[in-house]
Design a protein around this motif. Structure first.
Motif, PDB file in Angstrom:
ATOM      1  N   ALA A 217       0.830  -1.203   0.000  1.00 55.56           N
ATOM      2  CA  ALA A 217       0.000   0.000   0.000  1.00 55.56           C
ATOM      3  C   ALA A 217       0.866   1.255   0.000  1.00 55.56           C
ATOM      4  O   ALA A 217       0.575   2.226  -0.719  1.00 55.56           O
ATOM      5  N   VAL A 218       1.927   1.270   0.786  1.00 52.63           N
ATOM      6  CA  VAL A 218       2.837   2.418   0.802  1.00 52.63           C
ATOM      7  C   VAL A 218       3.534   2.563  -0.545  1.00 52.63           C
ATOM      8  O   VAL A 218       3.689   3.678  -1.076  1.00 52.63           O
ATOM      9  N   ALA A 219       3.949   1.439  -1.135  1.00 53.44           N
ATOM     10  CA  ALA A 219       4.597   1.503  -2.439  1.00 53.44           C
ATOM     11  C   ALA A 219       3.647   2.044  -3.494  1.00 53.44           C
ATOM     12  O   ALA A 219       4.049   2.828  -4.374  1.00 53.44           O
ATOM     13  N   GLY A 220       2.377   1.651  -3.426  1.00 51.81           N
ATOM     14  CA  GLY A 220       1.411   2.177  -4.384  1.00 51.81           C
ATOM     15  C   GLY A 220       1.138   3.645  -4.183  1.00 51.81           C
ATOM     16  O   GLY A 220       0.971   4.398  -5.155  1.00 51.81           O
ATOM     17  N   ALA A 221       1.096   4.085  -2.913  1.00 49.31           N
ATOM     18  CA  ALA A 221       0.840   5.497  -2.635  1.00 49.31           C
ATOM     19  C   ALA A 221       2.016   6.375  -3.032  1.00 49.31           C
ATOM     20  O   ALA A 221       1.830   7.536  -3.410  1.00 49.31           O
ATOM     21  N   ARG A 222       3.241   5.863  -2.949  1.00 52.41           N
ATOM     22  CA  ARG A 222       4.439   6.651  -3.268  1.00 52.41           C
ATOM     23  C   ARG A 222       5.058   6.246  -4.600  1.00 52.41           C
ATOM     24  O   ARG A 222       6.232   6.522  -4.836  1.00 52.41           O
ATOM     25  N   ALA A 223       4.288   5.623  -5.458  1.00 49.44           N
ATOM     26  CA  ALA A 223       4.851   5.179  -6.730  1.00 49.44           C
ATOM     27  C   ALA A 223       5.279   6.340  -7.611  1.00 49.44           C
ATOM     28  O   ALA A 223       6.154   6.182  -8.466  1.00 49.44           O
ATOM     29  N   SER A 224       4.671   7.505  -7.421  1.00 47.64           N
ATOM     30  CA  SER A 224       5.062   8.668  -8.218  1.00 47.64           C
ATOM     31  C   SER A 224       6.418   9.225  -7.819  1.00 47.64           C
ATOM     32  O   SER A 224       7.002  10.017  -8.568  1.00 47.64           O
ATOM     33  N   ALA A 225       6.925   8.812  -6.651  1.00 49.49           N
ATOM     34  CA  ALA A 225       8.245   9.254  -6.190  1.00 49.49           C
ATOM     35  C   ALA A 225       9.081   8.032  -5.849  1.00 49.49           C
ATOM     36  O   ALA A 225       9.258   7.690  -4.668  1.00 49.49           O
ATOM     37  N   PRO A 226       9.588   7.312  -6.848  1.00 52.84           N
ATOM     38  CA  PRO A 226      10.287   6.047  -6.590  1.00 52.84           C
ATOM     39  C   PRO A 226      11.604   6.196  -5.848  1.00 52.84           C
ATOM     40  O   PRO A 226      12.149   5.185  -5.389  1.00 52.84           O
ATOM     41  N   THR A 227      12.126   7.395  -5.715  1.00 51.02           N
ATOM     42  CA  THR A 227      13.383   7.585  -4.982  1.00 51.02           C
ATOM     43  C   THR A 227      13.154   8.077  -3.557  1.00 51.02           C
ATOM     44  O   THR A 227      14.128   8.334  -2.843  1.00 51.02           O
ATOM     45  N   SER A 228      11.909   8.189  -3.138  1.00 60.33           N
ATOM     46  CA  SER A 228      11.632   8.670  -1.785  1.00 60.33           C
ATOM     47  C   SER A 228      11.965   7.580  -0.776  1.00 60.33           C
ATOM     48  O   SER A 228      11.913   6.382  -1.079  1.00 60.33           O
ATOM     49  N   PRO A 229      12.338   7.983   0.458  1.00 61.46           N
ATOM     50  CA  PRO A 229      12.662   6.964   1.477  1.00 61.46           C
ATOM     51  C   PRO A 229      11.504   6.019   1.767  1.00 61.46           C
ATOM     52  O   PRO A 229      11.718   4.817   1.994  1.00 61.46           O
ATOM     53  N   ALA A 230      10.266   6.531   1.780  1.00 61.12           N
ATOM     54  CA  ALA A 230       9.122   5.662   2.065  1.00 61.12           C
ATOM     55  C   ALA A 230       8.975   4.577   1.010  1.00 61.12           C
ATOM     56  O   ALA A 230       8.713   3.406   1.340  1.00 61.12           O
TER      57      ALA A 230
END
Length: 259
Positions: A217-230
């Protein structure tokens, strides 16, 4: 016997005939009752193999519906604009559960939940759909497939898996949910054929699915920023359990073969 009559001559009186004991006659045997056509049809419809055939037909129809509607389009087209807020989360959780019954991979659904609802709401809806789908699959397998499939558990590996799930249900199902080595649908239907209880199955599914579901779920929510720590932490949380599960399965292979 000699009897004297009035003329003084003796006459012989006949002996009384011996009475034979009455032989009881058997009651007439009624003809064998043969069930009617409706009763035979009902018995055939409720037989274990008829119920197993119904289960296979339902799963095939569900898989066909999934192929026709293509739920993976949620990742590209998004959620329909007519639904929003809590109603959208409820509908998504119900659709999530039905899709898992129809063999849709949970990682795809978890990514869609995170992309559509964010990390927190995505985790909640995905986890609700996970428990719902697992319960539906377990119920279908228990009611329609258990009686027909249990006599087929003759192989060594099948007996070992059945014994493990029956004796150590919570621990086994928790491990199957934590380590993504066993497909979700396969664990559901294997557990339904075993003697595992409902509460044990659902509780282990809910607890064991939290880490993996949260990571997707976190990966899907932050997929637009693949280099973010989350996003990077989420991907590590997905990869590490898969690696650990592979190592454990490799080390346990000799133990399963010995059974």
């Amino acid at each position: 016997m000699l009897d004297a009559n009035r003329s003084g001559t003796a006459t012989v009186s006949p002996l009384p005939a011996a009475t034979e004991p009455a032989v009881p006659t058997a009651a007439p045997v009624p003809p064998a009752h043969r069930p009617g056509f409706a009763a035979r049809c009902t018995r055939a419809a409720l037989s274990p193999y008829a119920r197993l055939s119904l289960l296979i037909a339902l799963l095939a129809a569900a898989a066909g519906c999934v192929l026709a509607f293509e739920p993976q389009r949620l990742l590209t087209h998004g959620w329909p604009p007519q639904l929003g807020g809590a109603a959208a989360a409820v509908v998504f959780a119900a659709a999530y559960g039905l899709c898992t019954v129809a063999f849709v991979p949970r990682p795809l659904l978890n990514l869609a939940a995170g992309a559509l609802f964010g990390s927190q709401w995505g985790l909640g809806t995905a986890l609700t759909g996970t428990v719902l789908g697992a319960g539906v699959a377990f119920g279908l397998g228990r009611v329609l497939g258990q009686d027909a499939l249990r006599p087929l558990l003759r192989g060594r590996w099948l007996k070992a898996a059945d014994g493990q799930l029956s004796r150590h249900g919570f621990r086994s199902m928790l491990a199957a949910r934590l380590f993504p080595g066993v497909p979700f649908w396969a664990a559901n239907y294997c557990a339904s054929v075993s003697r595992m209880g409902w509460l044990t199955f659902l509780l282990a599914t809910a607890l064991g699915s939290i880490p993996n579901t949260a990571a997707y779920a976190v990966a899907g929510a932050r997929a637009s920023a693949p280099t973010s720590p989350a996003f990077l932490i989420a991907m590590a949380a997905i990869a590490v359990p898969a690696l650990v599960g592979s190592v454990v399965a490799w080390r346990k292979r000799h133990h399963l073969r010995a059974r």
